[in-house]
Motif scaffolding. Sequence first.
Motif, mmCIF file in Angstrom:
data_model
loop_
_atom_site.group_PDB
_atom_site.id
_atom_site.type_symbol
_atom_site.label_atom_id
_atom_site.label_comp_id
_atom_site.label_asym_id
_atom_site.label_seq_id
_atom_site.Cartn_x
_atom_site.Cartn_y
_atom_site.Cartn_z
ATOM 1 N N ARG A 87 54.456 22.236 40.504
ATOM 2 C CA ARG A 87 53.419 22.537 39.524
ATOM 3 C C ARG A 87 53.664 21.682 38.293
ATOM 4 O O ARG A 87 54.802 21.525 37.859
ATOM 5 N N LEU A 93 64.175 31.763 43.525
ATOM 6 C CA LEU A 93 64.607 33.146 43.695
ATOM 7 C C LEU A 93 65.023 33.377 45.138
ATOM 8 O O LEU A 93 64.481 32.746 46.039
ATOM 9 N N SER A 145 62.831 37.701 49.081
ATOM 10 C CA SER A 145 62.909 39.151 48.912
ATOM 11 C C SER A 145 61.938 39.907 49.800
ATOM 12 O O SER A 145 61.966 41.123 49.844
ATOM 13 N N ASP A 146 61.039 39.197 50.512
ATOM 14 C CA ASP A 146 60.198 39.949 51.442
ATOM 15 C C ASP A 146 59.751 39.087 52.610
ATOM 16 O O ASP A 146 60.180 37.986 52.761
ATOM 17 N N TYR A 167 52.043 35.270 42.568
ATOM 18 C CA TYR A 167 53.331 35.799 43.023
ATOM 19 C C TYR A 167 54.070 34.780 43.878
ATOM 20 O O TYR A 167 55.252 34.507 43.671
ATOM 21 N N LEU A 208 53.494 31.395 44.185
ATOM 22 C CA LEU A 208 53.840 30.161 43.469
ATOM 23 C C LEU A 208 55.001 30.389 42.509
ATOM 24 O O LEU A 208 55.829 29.512 42.303
ATOM 25 N N SER A 248 57.476 32.620 42.797
ATOM 26 C CA SER A 248 58.744 33.118 43.327
ATOM 27 C C SER A 248 59.233 32.382 44.577
ATOM 28 O O SER A 248 60.367 32.560 44.992
ATOM 29 N N ALA A 262 54.962 44.792 51.367
ATOM 30 C CA ALA A 262 56.010 43.838 51.761
ATOM 31 C C ALA A 262 55.646 43.133 53.066
ATOM 32 O O ALA A 262 56.051 41.993 53.293
ATOM 33 N N ALA A 316 53.205 40.458 51.863
ATOM 34 C CA ALA A 316 53.925 39.460 51.067
ATOM 35 C C ALA A 316 54.815 38.604 51.970
ATOM 36 O O ALA A 316 54.957 37.401 51.759
ATOM 37 N N ALA A 317 55.392 39.232 53.002
ATOM 38 C CA ALA A 317 56.278 38.495 53.917
ATOM 39 C C ALA A 317 55.528 37.374 54.623
ATOM 40 O O ALA A 317 56.056 36.281 54.822
ATOM 41 N N SER A 335 54.899 34.604 51.800
ATOM 42 C CA SER A 335 56.072 33.882 51.290
ATOM 43 C C SER A 335 56.754 33.089 52.403
ATOM 44 O O SER A 335 57.230 31.976 52.176
ATOM 45 N N TYR A 392 54.663 29.878 53.010
ATOM 46 C CA TYR A 392 54.783 28.877 51.940
ATOM 47 C C TYR A 392 56.168 28.238 51.935
ATOM 48 O O TYR A 392 56.328 27.069 51.617
ATOM 49 N N ARG A 394 59.345 29.232 56.648
ATOM 50 C CA ARG A 394 60.347 29.997 57.392
ATOM 51 C C ARG A 394 59.656 30.694 58.557
ATOM 52 O O ARG A 394 58.697 31.439 58.357
ATOM 53 N N HIS A 430 67.085 35.479 58.108
ATOM 54 C CA HIS A 430 66.665 36.306 56.982
ATOM 55 C C HIS A 430 66.000 37.582 57.497
ATOM 56 O O HIS A 430 65.300 37.544 58.511
ATOM 57 N N MET A 481 64.169 41.507 55.999
ATOM 58 C CA MET A 481 63.900 42.491 54.962
ATOM 59 C C MET A 481 63.887 43.863 55.625
ATOM 60 O O MET A 481 63.271 44.030 56.681
ATOM 61 N N SER A 538 67.388 41.259 52.660
ATOM 62 C CA SER A 538 66.853 41.878 51.454
ATOM 63 C C SER A 538 66.417 43.292 51.786
ATOM 64 O O SER A 538 66.026 43.587 52.914
ATOM 65 N N ALA A 584 65.286 44.173 46.243
ATOM 66 C CA ALA A 584 64.030 43.877 45.568
ATOM 67 C C ALA A 584 63.315 45.174 45.237
ATOM 68 O O ALA A 584 63.279 46.100 46.047
ATOM 69 N N SER A 588 53.970 43.204 45.334
ATOM 70 C CA SER A 588 55.353 43.212 45.824
ATOM 71 C C SER A 588 56.367 43.017 44.685
ATOM 72 O O SER A 588 56.158 43.522 43.582
ATOM 73 N N THR A 589 57.416 42.229 44.953
ATOM 74 C CA THR A 589 58.624 42.208 44.112
ATOM 75 C C THR A 589 58.396 41.887 42.635
ATOM 76 O O THR A 589 57.748 40.892 42.295
#
Lengths: 102, 506
Positions: free
Chosen positions: A63, A98, A101-102, B172, B174, B176, B198, B201-202, B205, B208, B211, B235, B237, B265, B291, B299-300
């Motif tokens: 960004r 970070l 976390s999810d 969120y 971008l 995190s 979650a 969000a999973a 995330s 992006y 994973r 990984h 959660m 997590s 989290a 989410s987080t």
Amino acid sequence: MEVRAGSRLKSAVCNTEVIAVKAPGEDMDIRCGGVPMLDPSEAKTEGGTPSDDASDGTQMGKRYVDSDETIELLCTKPGDGSLGIGDALLAIKESKPLPASD
Amino acid sequence: MNLMMLLEMASSGFGDRVAIGSRDGSGMTYQDLYDQSGRASDYLRQQNVEHISFLAESSPALPVALFAAAWSGLPFVPLNYRLQGGELQSLAERITPTFTISDGAELQSLISDVDDVQTTAWHRFLNDTRKGAIPEPTWNMDPDEIAVLLFTSGTTGDPKAAVLRHSHLVSYILGSVEFMGADEDEATLVSVPPYHVAGIAAMCSSIYAGRRIVQLPFFDAYEWIDLVIKEEVTHAMVVPTMLSRIVEELEKNPSHKPDTLRAISYGGGKMPRPVIEKALNLFPATNFVNAYGLTETSSTISVLGPEDHRVAFESSDPEVRKRLASAGKPLPTLEVSIRDENGNEVEAGVSGEIWVRGEQVSGEYLGHGKRLTADGWFPTNDGGALDLDGYLFVEGRIDDIIIRGGENISPGEIEDTLLQHPNIRDAAAVGMPDTQWGEIIVALVIPSDTEAFSEDEIKKFVKEHLRSSRTPDKVIALDELPYNETGKLLRRVLKEGLISQGDSEE
């Protein structure tokens, strides 16, 4: 060009494409490679290249912000030009990675 | 802005990587996922509905439906497949006309009687969108369009539908997740259901970050471990109850243990300290992340990272050690503030209500508008405190606060103390109506050794750590505590149990 959050822009002189993540919704002189950026529907400048003082390139997923963070552009395609407003170059918004976390 | 931006970037940045599925080559790549989401967006548009709902366990149909809905400009509404028929129908009625992607005939029959509900099975949805032309990437970029509606598990009254707009979820992600931040061999195991924030969000995330997503539709500790081993998962959660069962399974069967996990997590509820301590011992090379977040905050919002875990775990300073029970520090992209009843900020160490402000914070419910203050703060209805170094301690819902003799007592504080007792595996504190005190404190505990359990000794233990007004009036030993499938302690069930027990005694 009037830029608002969600606007897509493409470089006139390289492969860079961006999406405005944050924008004041006003007319702004957004450039890439020193040349005003285009709406995605417009044709690129034939044979154009980034000017020397705006040729550090863009990185996908980064960004870019101005000094007071009034605008934030997300690079969705990388290219050879650097982003700027007028002559002032934008900087990469540094973010602390970070843990997932999810 | 649109969620599809995230998938478009993934497919153009690393289209050949496997996005979802097995590492044996049968999975879908990011390019496959993009293409199928495009075809599915045409398919969904042709249904002429206003919402796309998802009444099914996790499967590859989840990300396809989520992104196809975003592409077609329709809100995506995951529904809880564990609800009773009547509850489900009343939710469906609130989002008609809707097209529902569902598990088999049984679930479909539950809502197919509702007017303006069309259903199809998820595997048919995938089959029907496997071939055909891919539309132009012309999704709506208005950041204020609704991306997802999530029915929150309200403890009283009708469930409310939290509204998450594209701007919230995209901000969120971008803010995190680093684009393509995952190594090529990373895989995440998602065992939270699609109707949990979650779970949504999973998807975003992981895509992006690049994973690979591996899904476990129905949680079972043995299956979870098996899948981690088979798919070389790096990984995961989990909610506290899941981690607790995984720990038990590994204690029972220590040879069947994965060695690929780089990060676990956890969140979604209070983690009993003995469980996290055992898990840290069982996985010494794994990074643990706690989290804390809410549906209404995409989410987080706060994270206790791996380094914090290690430092707290190894420290002899009780203040530092205590942080193992904290939710860590708020994300740098948002603000957290602790407020008193009048909305004034309190000092470090003082409990109050957790308020949060930031671009990922929605705080909006369908039909009820935004529950934000004039200056953009969302009062979460969670109690908590920040310590001097900015670590956030979550104390549970404000509604669960016990008022004994006019004093406000957080059940979380009592539970934390109880969990420090060597013979207590899990604990809950609830307020029960009392003629003298208004409410009295009843502690429900699971002893590790039932023989050694002594009510008086536990009361004495709490009294040594807390004020006497915060000592439970009663301590009852139980075999288990009621949790929902996403790890939330069901205090209401405990209270109802106590009341009916009291009635039968009298």
